[in-house]
Design a protein around this motif. Sequence first.
Motif: not given
Length: 200
Positions: A167-183
């Motif tokens: 199951x997946x759920x959609x998000x609502x309006x707003x600000x979201x932080x997308x990040x990435x990095x070494x594991x």
Amino acid sequence: MTTEHRIRTSVGGDRSRFPSGPSRLRSMRRIYESRALERSADEPFVPSTNGDERSPRTIDWDAFSHAFVPSALRNRAISVSVTTDRDVYALEEPVRLTVEFHNRLPFPIRLRTDSPNVWTWSVDGFAAASCVSRGVPDRPSTFSFARNERKRFRRTWSQRLRISETEWEGVGPGHYTVSAGVSREDARGLTDRTTIEIRE
């Protein structure tokens, strides 16, 4: 001087002659660029000229730099950036992101990672936009870079969070932080983030 003393002197040598710190790195760079340590299979005491990297006598520069470059410098050598194709999105509009890792040094670098998945991306702290724990093998691995190499990866976020295996759920309006990095847990300096806005 006894024979034993001469042997010890020859083996031990004068350690003050060996470079350290920045001098050692400059020396390693000169050696790497000159390819002076490579040897021909036919003439083991003559530098190789055939350029065959599969030769068993070719130096493994990846391992060589890992052994001689301090861990702190290896971490600073790799820059990480995460970008999105836009700053503002409409609801349910795909968010396309690009993650880039760049080795800024003129010789190979190898980073230790906590998992075979050498890097990760997340949305608001949820790895790969999922609330479900991923079955990643808990064993160390490495993330290797050639000299001055850039590695680019692209992912697409559908503005949904995985809340269960099916199951997946959609998000609502707003600000979201997308990040990435070494594991790795001590990934300080090896991560980046950006903020997007989702509007109705």
